[in-house]
Write an enzyme that holds these catalytic residues in place. Structure first.
Site: not given
Length: 283
Positions: A102, A66, A250, A154, A62, A130-131
């Protein structure tokens, strides 16, 4: 003799993974124990080598490890390479293999509340970390009609999309204000940021004024169980989905990699919800 599994992160004192996995081991009568290991960044390589030397069955990974952990593994699954992060390590003999569960974990939770096909859906992803990479990869690989990644910067959203190989018509980067002003066109809106997480529970990632009541609004956060973002979406008649399902799924996928057995996900969910101290039914 019990086989040992664990979680590598920093910090990890808040993690619910040990209780969730240990309950699943107990339920299936697997002789195993799962522990949380607090690993400071400078000690990550040594911690990964300890998986080998101590003959652990595997580990979850975690924040903040990661991405960095990929440098210390023998093999990395194609999906994890595409996402650019590993959350699951499996030891096979003396070889350490990295996976990422995930995105698939999130997708499984989404499909439980989805009506129709992803190939018909337009999705707005809030955040470009990352998520977000994991969720976008899962949605892209399952033929979602259109995915817009919105971020306050952006350029970061564009960097995320540049990593992925997809038709230009499928993936777009937009500023958050642009998504807010056209929110009614999205069938699914997903917050992948930490905005609204305890203790900053009064914050929301975007304005929902133009949200359609036919939309699904999803938050990867699970503490609190119902964020202000979800509360506002529910008030507008939208279907809501919190992050408990992703967290459980997950973990269950990691469990399957390690043990070749399918855990009781309802039991895992119940264990997590008991720790969180509450429950609500997604609409």
């Amino acid at each position: 003799m019990e086989k040992l599994y664990g979680l590598l992160g920093y910090p990890v004192g808040h993690s619910m993974s040990p209780s969730m996995h240990n309950k699943a081991f107990e339920d299936l009568k697997v002789a195993a124990r799962y522990m949380a290991f607090e690993v400071e960044p400078q000690n990550l390589q040594n911690a990964v080598e300890a998986i080998r030397s101590l003959q652990l069955g595997g580990c979850n990974v975690t924040i903040p490890h990661k991405v960095e952990v990929m440098n210390y593994l023998d093999e990395i699954d194609e999906e994890a390479l595409e996402i650019g992060a590993v959350n699951t390590i499996v030891r096979e003999g003396n070889k350490l293999i990295g996976y990422n569960t995930d995105g698939r974990g999130y997708l499984q939770s989404l499909l439980e509340v989805l009506t129709g096909e992803l190939s018909e859906k337009q999705v707005a992803i809030i955040g470009a970390g990352g998520a977000a990479r994991a969720v976008v990869t899962a949605l892209k690989n399952n033929h979602t009609k259109r995915i817009v990644v919105a971020n306050r910067t952006i350029e970061k959203a564009e960097q995320l999309l540049n990593r992925l190989h997809s038709p230009v018509s499928l993936l777009e980067a937009q500023e958050i204000k642009t998504v807010e002003s056209n929110l009614e066109q999205f069938d699914i809106v997903i917050n992948t940021t930490s905005v609204g997480m305890s203790p900053q529970v009064e914050q929301t990632p975007i304005c929902l004024d133009k949200l359609s009541n036919k939309s699904i609004v999803s938050d990867l956060i699970y503490n609190p169980i119902k964020t202000k973002f979800l509360t506002e979406a529910e008030a507008k008649g939208a279907t809501i989905l919190n992050g408990v399902g992703m967290f459980v799924n997950q973990g269950a996928l990691s469990f399957e990699y390690w043990t070749k057995q399918s855990p009781n996900r309802k039991l895992m969910t119940k264990t997590v919800l008991q720790q969180l101290g509450g429950y609500y039914v997604n609409r």
